[in-house]
Design a protein around this motif. Structure first.
Motif, mmCIF file in Angstrom:
data_model
loop_
_atom_site.group_PDB
_atom_site.id
_atom_site.type_symbol
_atom_site.label_atom_id
_atom_site.label_comp_id
_atom_site.label_asym_id
_atom_site.label_seq_id
_atom_site.Cartn_x
_atom_site.Cartn_y
_atom_site.Cartn_z
ATOM 1 N N ARG A 7 22.736 39.907 -11.262
ATOM 2 C CA ARG A 7 23.102 38.538 -11.600
ATOM 3 C C ARG A 7 24.409 38.146 -10.900
ATOM 4 N NH1 ARG A 7 20.478 36.007 -15.765
ATOM 5 N NH2 ARG A 7 18.979 37.293 -16.913
ATOM 6 N N PHE A 8 24.398 36.973 -10.325
ATOM 7 C CA PHE A 8 25.596 36.423 -9.697
ATOM 8 C C PHE A 8 25.943 35.130 -10.421
ATOM 9 C CE2 PHE A 8 27.536 33.679 -6.363
ATOM 10 C CZ PHE A 8 28.695 34.426 -6.181
ATOM 11 N N ARG A 9 27.123 35.134 -11.031
ATOM 12 C CA ARG A 9 27.555 34.002 -11.845
ATOM 13 C C ARG A 9 26.517 33.647 -12.913
ATOM 14 N NH1 ARG A 9 31.693 31.093 -9.223
ATOM 15 N NH2 ARG A 9 32.916 32.610 -8.071
ATOM 16 N N GLY A 10 25.936 34.681 -13.484
ATOM 17 C CA GLY A 10 25.026 34.485 -14.606
ATOM 18 C C GLY A 10 23.575 34.283 -14.236
ATOM 19 N N HIS A 11 23.253 34.220 -12.928
ATOM 20 C CA HIS A 11 21.866 33.972 -12.525
ATOM 21 C C HIS A 11 21.475 34.887 -11.367
ATOM 22 C CE1 HIS A 11 21.695 30.253 -14.933
ATOM 23 N NE2 HIS A 11 22.927 30.031 -14.499
ATOM 24 N N ARG A 12 20.187 35.185 -11.286
ATOM 25 C CA ARG A 12 19.672 35.949 -10.157
ATOM 26 C C ARG A 12 19.068 35.039 -9.089
ATOM 27 N NH1 ARG A 12 15.459 39.030 -11.016
ATOM 28 N NH2 ARG A 12 15.881 40.265 -9.142
ATOM 29 N N TYR A 13 18.709 33.812 -9.455
ATOM 30 C CA TYR A 13 18.106 32.862 -8.524
ATOM 31 C C TYR A 13 19.053 31.670 -8.326
ATOM 32 C CZ TYR A 13 13.694 35.371 -9.159
ATOM 33 O OH TYR A 13 12.721 36.332 -9.188
ATOM 34 N N TRP A 14 19.331 31.378 -7.063
ATOM 35 C CA TRP A 14 20.141 30.204 -6.738
ATOM 36 C C TRP A 14 19.473 29.437 -5.600
ATOM 37 C CZ3 TRP A 14 24.229 28.359 -9.407
ATOM 38 C CH2 TRP A 14 24.893 29.236 -10.292
ATOM 39 N N TYR A 15 19.654 28.111 -5.589
ATOM 40 C CA TYR A 15 19.038 27.269 -4.560
ATOM 41 C C TYR A 15 20.096 26.337 -3.964
ATOM 42 C CZ TYR A 15 14.821 28.991 -6.773
ATOM 43 O OH TYR A 15 13.847 29.812 -7.282
ATOM 44 N N VAL A 16 20.099 26.268 -2.627
ATOM 45 C CA VAL A 16 21.101 25.467 -1.921
ATOM 46 C C VAL A 16 20.399 24.509 -0.956
ATOM 47 C CG1 VAL A 16 23.089 25.507 -0.370
ATOM 48 C CG2 VAL A 16 22.786 27.340 -2.044
ATOM 49 N N PRO A 17 20.567 23.191 -1.103
ATOM 50 C CA PRO A 17 19.987 22.239 -0.140
ATOM 51 C C PRO A 17 20.727 22.322 1.190
ATOM 52 C CG PRO A 17 21.359 21.091 -1.724
ATOM 53 C CD PRO A 17 21.298 22.514 -2.187
ATOM 54 N N PHE A 18 20.001 22.107 2.276
ATOM 55 C CA PHE A 18 20.602 22.250 3.603
ATOM 56 C C PHE A 18 19.928 21.289 4.571
ATOM 57 C CE2 PHE A 18 21.087 24.382 7.763
ATOM 58 C CZ PHE A 18 22.457 24.606 7.765
ATOM 59 N N GLU A 19 20.729 20.712 5.467
ATOM 60 C CA GLU A 19 20.216 19.799 6.494
ATOM 61 C C GLU A 19 20.964 20.064 7.784
ATOM 62 O OE1 GLU A 19 19.292 15.551 5.581
ATOM 63 O OE2 GLU A 19 20.860 15.168 7.079
ATOM 64 N N ALA A 20 20.241 20.087 8.897
ATOM 65 C CA ALA A 20 20.872 20.376 10.185
ATOM 66 C C ALA A 20 20.316 19.459 11.266
ATOM 67 C CB ALA A 20 20.654 21.831 10.574
ATOM 68 N N THR A 21 21.192 19.088 12.206
ATOM 69 C CA THR A 21 20.819 18.260 13.351
ATOM 70 C C THR A 21 21.310 18.944 14.615
ATOM 71 O OG1 THR A 21 20.971 16.223 12.062
ATOM 72 C CG2 THR A 21 21.081 16.016 14.451
ATOM 73 N N GLY A 22 20.464 19.019 15.623
ATOM 74 C CA GLY A 22 20.849 19.668 16.869
ATOM 75 C C GLY A 22 20.076 19.087 18.032
ATOM 76 N N PRO A 23 20.398 19.496 19.267
ATOM 77 C CA PRO A 23 19.697 18.983 20.448
ATOM 78 C C PRO A 23 18.226 19.392 20.445
ATOM 79 C CG PRO A 23 21.121 20.827 21.027
ATOM 80 C CD PRO A 23 21.446 20.466 19.621
ATOM 81 N N ALA A 24 17.376 18.451 20.831
ATOM 82 C CA ALA A 24 15.935 18.719 20.872
ATOM 83 C C ALA A 24 15.564 19.256 22.246
ATOM 84 C CB ALA A 24 15.157 17.448 20.551
ATOM 85 N N ASP A 25 15.253 20.537 22.295
ATOM 86 C CA ASP A 25 14.880 21.153 23.563
ATOM 87 C C ASP A 25 13.572 20.549 24.084
ATOM 88 O OD1 ASP A 25 17.066 22.723 23.583
ATOM 89 O OD2 ASP A 25 16.050 24.606 23.093
ATOM 90 N N GLY A 26 13.523 20.351 25.395
ATOM 91 C CA GLY A 26 12.311 19.834 26.006
ATOM 92 C C GLY A 26 12.181 18.327 25.934
ATOM 93 N N SER A 71 21.797 25.401 19.217
ATOM 94 C CA SER A 71 23.073 24.928 18.695
ATOM 95 C C SER A 71 23.778 24.011 19.679
ATOM 96 C CB SER A 71 23.979 26.111 18.345
ATOM 97 O OG SER A 71 23.414 26.862 17.288
ATOM 98 N N SER A 72 23.464 24.145 20.981
ATOM 99 C CA SER A 72 24.058 23.261 21.978
ATOM 100 C C SER A 72 23.163 23.220 23.216
ATOM 101 C CB SER A 72 25.469 23.721 22.364
ATOM 102 O OG SER A 72 25.408 24.961 23.039
ATOM 103 N N HIS A 73 23.274 22.113 23.926
ATOM 104 C CA HIS A 73 22.511 21.956 25.168
ATOM 105 C C HIS A 73 23.366 21.168 26.148
ATOM 106 C CE1 HIS A 73 19.235 21.306 27.970
ATOM 107 N NE2 HIS A 73 19.520 20.015 27.960
ATOM 108 N N GLU A 82 28.580 16.080 33.678
ATOM 109 C CA GLU A 82 28.040 17.155 32.818
ATOM 110 C C GLU A 82 28.323 16.781 31.368
ATOM 111 O OE1 GLU A 82 28.283 21.553 33.797
ATOM 112 O OE2 GLU A 82 29.724 21.436 32.136
ATOM 113 N N ASP A 83 27.348 16.936 30.500
ATOM 114 C CA ASP A 83 27.501 16.517 29.107
ATOM 115 C C ASP A 83 26.838 17.534 28.181
ATOM 116 O OD1 ASP A 83 28.397 14.549 27.180
ATOM 117 O OD2 ASP A 83 26.287 14.064 26.875
ATOM 118 N N THR A 84 27.552 17.910 27.130
ATOM 119 C CA THR A 84 27.043 18.900 26.173
ATOM 120 C C THR A 84 26.780 18.253 24.823
ATOM 121 O OG1 THR A 84 28.217 20.718 27.261
ATOM 122 C CG2 THR A 84 27.526 21.078 24.976
ATOM 123 N N THR A 85 25.616 18.531 24.285
ATOM 124 C CA THR A 85 25.238 18.055 22.951
ATOM 125 C C THR A 85 25.314 19.225 21.974
ATOM 126 O OG1 THR A 85 23.717 16.464 23.930
ATOM 127 C CG2 THR A 85 23.441 16.938 21.586
ATOM 128 N N GLY A 86 26.043 19.042 20.898
ATOM 129 C CA GLY A 86 26.192 20.102 19.911
ATOM 130 C C GLY A 86 25.336 19.870 18.677
#
Length: 212
Positions: free
Chosen positions: A171-190, A131-133, A90-94
């Motif tokens: 305003r949060f920390r002087g700005h109303r607009y903030w942008y955050v880069p994001f990348e995710a890797t997970g098990p490919a269903d199917g 998130s896991s398979h 049995e093996d789980t991929t996260g």
């Protein structure tokens, strides 16, 4: 009289400089909380003080094989003839992502940006984010005489990247607009994982341990 006016001017200039200097020195302390927030701090505010929290995927969804690794126990053939053995494993991929946190459902209260990502992911790529398979199987191993055999599995993974857009009510920390880069890797269903059988000659130490 002239000297008196010059003295007055100098005193006035000096006072102005002192006031200006005092104002300049006061600015940093007044803005002590205006430093740039970390990505984690910003994403913790997703749907928690924001008017909108959106994830914008960018580029194509990437599906690729993960690293191959051994699953189940190895089989040691101590005889002089080829042997056939079965191994159940049995093996789980996260998952992993640029924030280093789990996007599983039980963490969604603590990390509310997770559901935002998964919804945008599914709408953009018509794929489900997992998130896991866990995969389990019984594999038949054919091991030559005097060798050790094992199975490796390379799961199929999917990777997505994009940008979170956070629009704050105030305003949060002087700005109303903030942008955050994001990348995710997970098990490919199917997607079917790659399973491979291997064998090699046993070492003298292995022979002494398993064939004694």
């Amino acid at each position: 009289m002239l000297r008196t006016r010059d003295c007055a001017r100098r005193a006035s200039t000096l006072a102005a400089l002192m006031v200006a200097s005092g104002a300049l020195l006061a600015v940093p302390s007044a803005r002590a909380d205006d430093g740039t927030p970390s990505d984690a701090e910003l994403l913790a505010r997703c749907d928690n003080g924001t008017r909108k929290c959106l994830f914008h995927p960018s580029g194509d969804l990437t599906v690729f094989p993960g690293a191959a690794h051994q699953v189940g126990d190895a089989v040691y053939n101590c005889t002089d003839d080829p042997q056939t053995s079965s191994r159940t494993w049995e093996d789980t991929t996260g998952e992993s992502n640029s924030m280093g946190v789990s996007l599983r459902e039980e963490f969604e209260r603590k990390f509310p940006f997770g559901p935002v990502f998964k919804l945008a992911f599914e709408q953009s790529y018509r794929h489900t984010w997992s998130s896991s398979h866990t995969e389990s199987q019984t594999t038949i191993l054919n091991v030559p005489a005097g060798e050790v055999g094992w199975v490796t599995r390379a799961p199929k993974l999917q990777k997505a990247k994009g940008t979170y857009e956070l629009i704050f009510k105030d305003r949060f920390r002087g700005h109303r607009y903030w942008y955050v880069p994001f990348e995710a890797t997970g098990p490919a269903d199917g997607e079917t994982s790659v399973k491979t059988q291997h064998s090699r000659a046993m070492t003298a130490a292995e022979r002494g341990m398993y064939c004694g």
